[in-house]
Design an enzyme around this catalytic site. Sequence first.
Site, mmCIF file in Angstrom:
data_model
loop_
_atom_site.group_PDB
_atom_site.id
_atom_site.type_symbol
_atom_site.label_atom_id
_atom_site.label_comp_id
_atom_site.label_asym_id
_atom_site.label_seq_id
_atom_site.Cartn_x
_atom_site.Cartn_y
_atom_site.Cartn_z
ATOM 1 C CB ALA A 7 -0.906 -0.011 1.225
ATOM 2 C CB CYS A 8 1.899 3.486 -2.213
ATOM 3 S SG CYS A 8 2.829 1.978 -2.552
ATOM 4 C CB THR A 9 0.301 7.975 0.463
ATOM 5 O OG1 THR A 9 -0.206 7.156 1.526
ATOM 6 C CG2 THR A 9 -0.530 9.248 0.360
ATOM 7 C CD GLU A 100 -1.377 4.948 -4.017
ATOM 8 O OE1 GLU A 100 -1.973 4.730 -2.950
ATOM 9 O OE2 GLU A 100 -0.252 5.496 -4.081
#
Length: 472
Positions: A7-9, A100
């Site tokens: 998971a990323c931003t 993402e």
Amino acid sequence: MKKNTDACTSIMVGKKASLDGATFIARNEDRVKAITPKRFVVKPAVKGRHETYISPYNKVTVPMPEDGMRYTSTPHLDQSTGPNEEDGINEANVAASFTESVYANDRVLAYDPYVKNGLAEDSLCTLILPFIHSAREGVEYTGKLVAKYGSAEGNGIQFSDEDSIWYMEIVTGHQWVAVRIPDDCYAVTPNQMAIEDIDFNDPDNYMWADGIREFVEKHQLNPDENRWDFRHIFGTKTKKDHHYNTPRTWFAQRYLSPKAAKDQMPEDDEMPFIRKAEFKISFEDIQYILKSHFNETPYDPMSDSPQNKTYRAISLSRTAQSHILQVRNSKKYKSSIHWIELGVPAFNPYVPFFANSNDTDESYREVPKKMDLKSAYWLNQALAEVVESHYDEFMEQDTDYQNELNEWARRKIAEVDEKAEKLDGQELIDYLTEQNHEIASHYNKRTLELFYDLLTQGCELSKMSFKMDPNL
């Protein structure tokens, strides 16, 4: 194919929205484990190659073009699950960030499931970045690969060049859309389908998979009467979204658009993907968001608030690396900067490296499997561990150190620009490579100084200390 569990931003800032006129794409690369060693390398240009790429992760097999451009990237040290190069800037001055992780709903996946041996995060940078010459071409090139090989998972991809930013969401085995981020706007996405209404009469600003409208109509997937909202059709609205994803958009937008976003709540489903900031966005503003853990709110995990674990923060202990890709609009020389942060973003600095180079510093290029303070990755991980262990005592010193290096970086970049504008060709590349080594050396030295200083101070903070009562 299993769903992507990483998971990323991501953050994108258009050239008219940024303080210096550059385009910015940025992302925290978050992983399942706290320790996922990363390298920072320059992959050389190739000519006349005859090779076939086979992913160690899922065996997707793709013949490679004979020629490919030089590019920067941040691959995993462990290559057993694929290169996972993730992000970089190529010699055509095109930047990209892969990926993402995004998630489609069961309705759409029922009719177009993921392809087990299709394209996945581990391979995308390797298969795309060396071969594209603009942000728009990045979307087009990727779309052709998806049509031919399918996608193994849901992924959002950022592309940028001097003039534009495109964001692409691949959400099922073959369906995708992309939108050009307006020059005067920014966008934030947190592991959730973000793109909203698609204007099929505006191909200059929107792109989509062939047949996507027919796919939606055939299977009766559009819940709206009078709009074609990609997020509504393909996305999710789950408890996980409300606690894991939407709060990150809420925090970023309340910082960049405080008046417009004042009535938004962390669990709102309908926060806009694209917004205008209420001030020009600086590199430091992007840093602040990627480093944040809901600072100065009841949801900060570093606080004593009873709500401190309600939502998933932006900066995490399991961030493998964070990057800010700054494509500067320079008419005199290719001056894009690949900013790298290793360790926990909240505690470690972003280091600027000129992308138009032919090598990286050994401390970034060579990463041992076990902790070694000569390695930038391990040095930054060690610093983050020490700061977090005595957060209240050490955070102010750590913040001063980060601010000091930001100031130094701005001065250094200005000095390099002044000389680099007079150079070209191999002489320019050699000069920028030399400067990158100097930058790495300065950051490593300063980080090591702080690390040893805090370790020494920490000896006085042990819970095993005992102060004798003088009256005994």
